[in-house]
Design an enzyme around this catalytic site. Structure first.
Site, PDB file in Angstrom:
ATOM      1  N   SER A 280     -40.231  18.809   7.290  1.00  0.00           N
ATOM      2  CA  SER A 280     -41.039  19.237   6.141  1.00  0.00           C
ATOM      3  C   SER A 280     -40.416  18.750   4.843  1.00  0.00           C
ATOM      4  O   SER A 280     -41.116  18.341   3.917  1.00  0.00           O
ATOM      5  CB  SER A 280     -41.152  20.768   6.114  1.00  0.00           C
ATOM      6  OG  SER A 280     -41.916  21.212   7.198  1.00  0.00           O
TER       7      SER A 280
ATOM      8  N   HIS B  37     -44.789  19.965  14.093  1.00  0.00           N
ATOM      9  CA  HIS B  37     -45.114  21.375  14.370  1.00  0.00           C
ATOM     10  C   HIS B  37     -46.365  21.469  15.250  1.00  0.00           C
ATOM     11  O   HIS B  37     -46.417  22.267  16.193  1.00  0.00           O
ATOM     12  CB  HIS B  37     -45.406  22.142  13.066  1.00  0.00           C
ATOM     13  CG  HIS B  37     -44.251  22.274  12.123  1.00  0.00           C
ATOM     14  ND1 HIS B  37     -44.364  22.018  10.775  1.00  0.00           N
ATOM     15  CD2 HIS B  37     -42.963  22.655  12.325  1.00  0.00           C
ATOM     16  CE1 HIS B  37     -43.197  22.239  10.180  1.00  0.00           C
ATOM     17  NE2 HIS B  37     -42.324  22.618  11.105  1.00  0.00           N
TER      18      HIS B  37
ATOM     19  N   LYS C  94     -36.576  31.670  -1.484  1.00  0.00           N
ATOM     20  CA  LYS C  94     -36.875  30.249  -1.702  1.00  0.00           C
ATOM     21  C   LYS C  94     -38.083  30.130  -2.621  1.00  0.00           C
ATOM     22  O   LYS C  94     -38.886  31.034  -2.731  1.00  0.00           O
ATOM     23  CB  LYS C  94     -37.228  29.603  -0.359  1.00  0.00           C
ATOM     24  CG  LYS C  94     -36.038  29.145   0.445  1.00  0.00           C
ATOM     25  CD  LYS C  94     -36.571  28.250   1.560  1.00  0.00           C
ATOM     26  CE  LYS C  94     -35.566  27.940   2.623  1.00  0.00           C
ATOM     27  NZ  LYS C  94     -36.190  27.264   3.772  1.00  0.00           N
TER      28      LYS C  94
END
Ligand code: PNS
Length: 162
Positions: free
Chosen positions: A132, A20, A44
């Protein structure tokens, strides 16, 4: 090259990885303002809360001119419009990302009546394997994530699994 005025780099950033960071640095050099949009996905259950993710991104980008961080919920195109952005930035790691990313990009273009385009940056080779979710899994088993995230982020990730 003329710079893009405002672009949005959206994502979950749970956690922020060096992949990122690579996209943020490269995109920031192409825009006057790069707005990193952190998705507040209420369905989530993330490792880091939305406030924690925003704080991590603010710390990681504090010395980068023209980079701002904000959370958003709902549709990305609504957030983009409200921010004055006509460009969305996404990183492409491999062909496996392509189907999903193309579908989102086309959906966002239709939802915005053609006003918002997505620009893809090819992820630097050294980060092509990174995600991730793999960082979370490695850390949860006590593995080494020093090549995956910034040192202060690694500390915070390990603290979550203590
Ligand atoms: O880091 P991620 O999880 O791959 O990022 C995905 C993200 C945030 C870009 C995507 O889930 C998103 O834009 N969500 C907001 C909801 C939305 O606008 N959906 C319409 C496009 S299908």
């Amino acid at each position: 090259m003329e710079k893009i005025n405002v672009a949005i780099y959206p994502g979950s950033f749970d956690p922020l990885t060096l992949g990122h960071m690579d996209v943020i640095k490269r995109a920031a050099s192409m825009c006057s303002t790069l707005l990193v949009g952190v998705l507040n996905n209420k369905e989530k259950s993330p490792l880091f809360s939305i406030d924690e993710r925003v704080k991590i991104l603010e710390e990681a980008t504090k010395d980068m001119a023209g980079v701002r961080v904000s959370s958003f919920d709902g549709l990305l195109v609504h957030f983009a419009k409200a921010s004055g952005a006509h460009v969305i930035i996404r990183g492409l790691r491999a062909i496996t990302d392509f189907d999903y990313e193309l579908q989102i990009a086309q959906t966002n273009r239709i939802l915005s009546n053609g006003e918002i385009d997505t620009v893809f940056l090819a992820t630097s080779l050294e980060f092509a394997y990174l995600s991730s979710s793999s960082v979370r899994e490695i850390a949860s088993f006590g593995g080494d994530i020093s090549k995956c995230v910034l040192p202060f982020v690694a500390e915070q990730i390990y603290a979550k699994y203590e």
